[in-house]
Design an enzyme around this catalytic site. Structure first.
Site, PDB file in Angstrom:
ATOM      1  N   LYS A 153     -36.628   9.775 -11.930  1.00 18.77           N
ATOM      2  CA  LYS A 153     -35.936   9.460 -10.631  1.00 18.77           C
ATOM      3  C   LYS A 153     -36.668   9.309  -9.532  1.00 18.77           C
ATOM      4  O   LYS A 153     -36.374   8.752  -8.624  1.00 18.77           O
ATOM      5  CB  LYS A 153     -34.852  10.818 -10.347  1.00 18.77           C
ATOM      6  CG  LYS A 153     -33.655  10.581 -11.604  1.00 18.77           C
ATOM      7  CD  LYS A 153     -32.628  11.656 -11.119  1.00 18.77           C
ATOM      8  CE  LYS A 153     -33.123  12.935 -11.005  1.00 18.77           C
ATOM      9  NZ  LYS A 153     -33.633  13.547 -12.256  1.00 18.77           N
ATOM     10  N   ARG A 185     -46.273  21.969 -12.339  1.00 18.92           N
ATOM     11  CA  ARG A 185     -45.013  22.848 -11.469  1.00 18.92           C
ATOM     12  C   ARG A 185     -44.845  23.878 -12.596  1.00 18.92           C
ATOM     13  O   ARG A 185     -44.349  23.881 -13.811  1.00 18.92           O
ATOM     14  CB  ARG A 185     -44.044  21.874 -11.360  1.00 18.92           C
ATOM     15  CG  ARG A 185     -43.846  21.352 -10.208  1.00 18.92           C
ATOM     16  CD  ARG A 185     -43.055  20.100 -10.144  1.00 18.92           C
ATOM     17  NE  ARG A 185     -41.748  20.358 -10.351  1.00 18.92           N
ATOM     18  CZ  ARG A 185     -40.444  19.579 -10.218  1.00 18.92           C
ATOM     19  NH1 ARG A 185     -40.784  18.365  -9.790  1.00 18.92           N
ATOM     20  NH2 ARG A 185     -39.452  19.882 -10.648  1.00 18.92           N
TER      21      ARG A 185
HETATM   22  P1  AMP Z   1     -36.162  18.378  -8.979  1.00 19.79           P
HETATM   23  O1  AMP Z   1     -37.513  18.440  -8.299  1.00 19.79           O
HETATM   24  O2  AMP Z   1     -34.896  17.689  -8.493  1.00 19.79           O
HETATM   25  O3  AMP Z   1     -36.238  18.593 -10.385  1.00 19.79           O
HETATM   26  O4  AMP Z   1     -35.565  20.128  -8.551  1.00 19.79           O
HETATM   27  C1  AMP Z   1     -36.376  21.235  -8.633  1.00 19.79           C
HETATM   28  C2  AMP Z   1     -35.442  22.554  -8.727  1.00 19.79           C
HETATM   29  O5  AMP Z   1     -34.937  22.551  -7.230  1.00 19.79           O
HETATM   30  C3  AMP Z   1     -34.152  22.484  -9.535  1.00 19.79           C
HETATM   31  O6  AMP Z   1     -34.619  22.973 -10.900  1.00 19.79           O
HETATM   32  C4  AMP Z   1     -33.539  23.327  -8.851  1.00 19.79           C
HETATM   33  O7  AMP Z   1     -33.942  24.677  -9.005  1.00 19.79           O
HETATM   34  C5  AMP Z   1     -33.498  23.142  -7.411  1.00 19.79           C
HETATM   35  N1  AMP Z   1     -32.689  21.966  -6.768  1.00 19.79           N
HETATM   36  C6  AMP Z   1     -33.135  20.786  -6.736  1.00 19.79           C
HETATM   37  N2  AMP Z   1     -31.817  20.205  -6.459  1.00 19.79           N
HETATM   38  C7  AMP Z   1     -30.834  20.906  -6.422  1.00 19.79           C
HETATM   39  C8  AMP Z   1     -29.575  20.767  -6.205  1.00 19.79           C
HETATM   40  N3  AMP Z   1     -29.039  19.696  -5.917  1.00 19.79           N
HETATM   41  N4  AMP Z   1     -28.779  21.946  -6.575  1.00 19.79           N
HETATM   42  C9  AMP Z   1     -29.349  23.017  -6.731  1.00 19.79           C
HETATM   43  N5  AMP Z   1     -30.752  23.098  -7.071  1.00 19.79           N
HETATM   44  C10 AMP Z   1     -31.323  22.111  -6.783  1.00 19.79           C
END
Ligand code: AMP
Length: 210
Positions: free
Chosen positions: A13, A153
């Site tokens: 994404k 990460r």
């Molecule tokens: P991502 O980079 O989108 O994989 O997000 C990494 C982490 O950030 C996720 O595993 C959540 O802990 C937090 N996070 C990101 N976007 C959201 C969201 N819309 N709602 C809640 N937590 C989020």
């Protein structure tokens, strides 16, 4: 163009979001990136989010929704935006719909990137992220974009990946039906070259009227 990207972690994404945002000249809004930037800067928001992120859990809706509401007041969203990683559950999708309804700027489409579970695990466990620019990559010691050092990460480690996939199935996957019912869903396969996937997405979006 006002877009949301949905898909399991590791579906690409973030990479597709960068290309699509550039193509449509709209800001790429990644809630994960905003949380990570706050974490790096040691802000109260970052500290609030850290515990949840490290465990692969969602940051509470109250925190996330306020952050998104604030982001949507910035001038750069006047011609649209592309959300990546938000909404992550039906309650967030409802909040987004209400914010946009109030501004009379509803979404044009929701792009779902679909990918089999085995492929997701393989991609995430070999993914590294640039310390400098945040760009993800696989099989590089230095960031292919800016030359910065790369790291794994915390939430790309095996135990946390399993939990993130569970969280996706339990909490995020239901938004796919939510947006299908709204008539907004477009599904694109996430296997193939980055260029081909972007081309498929743009071609599907060309049938959406702005
Ligand atoms: P991502 O980079 O989108 O994989 O997000 C990494 C982490 O950030 C996720 O595993 C959540 O802990 C937090 N996070 C990101 N976007 C959201 C969201 N819309 N709602 C809640 N937590 C989020």
């Amino acid at each position: 163009m006002r877009l949301v990207l949905v898909g399991p972690p590791g579906a690409g994404k973030g990479t597709q979001a960068q290309f699509l945002a550039a193509h449509y000249s709209i800001p790429h809004i990644s809630t994960g990136d905003i949380f990570r930037a706050n974490l790096k800067a040691g802000t109260p928001l970052g500290l609030q989010a850290k515990g949840f992120m490290d465990k692969g859990e969602l940051v509470p809706d109250s925190v996330t929704n306020e952050m998104v509401k604030d982001r949507l007041t910035h001038d750069d969203v006047a011609n649209g935006f592309l959300f990546d990683g938000f909404p992550r559950n039906v309650a967030q999708a409802e909040v987004l719909r209400a914010i946009l309804a109030e501004k009379k700027t509803p979404l044009h489409a929701v792009l779902e990137f679909s990918l089999a579970n085995e492929e997701i695990v393989a991609r995430l466990s070999s993914r590294r992220t640039c310390k400098e620019c945040g760009q993800p990559s696989v099989g590089h010691d230095k960031c292919p974009q800016c030359g910065g050092d790369v790291y794994q990460r915390e939430d790309d480690k095996a135990e946390v990946i399993a939990r993130r996939l569970e969280v996706y199935q339990e909490q995020t996957a239901p938004i796919v039906s939510f947006y299908r019912n709204e008539g907004l869903l477009i599904t694109v396969g996430a296997l193939g070259s980055v260029e081909d996937i972007t081309a498929h997405a743009i071609s599907a979006l060309s049938r959406v009227s702005e």
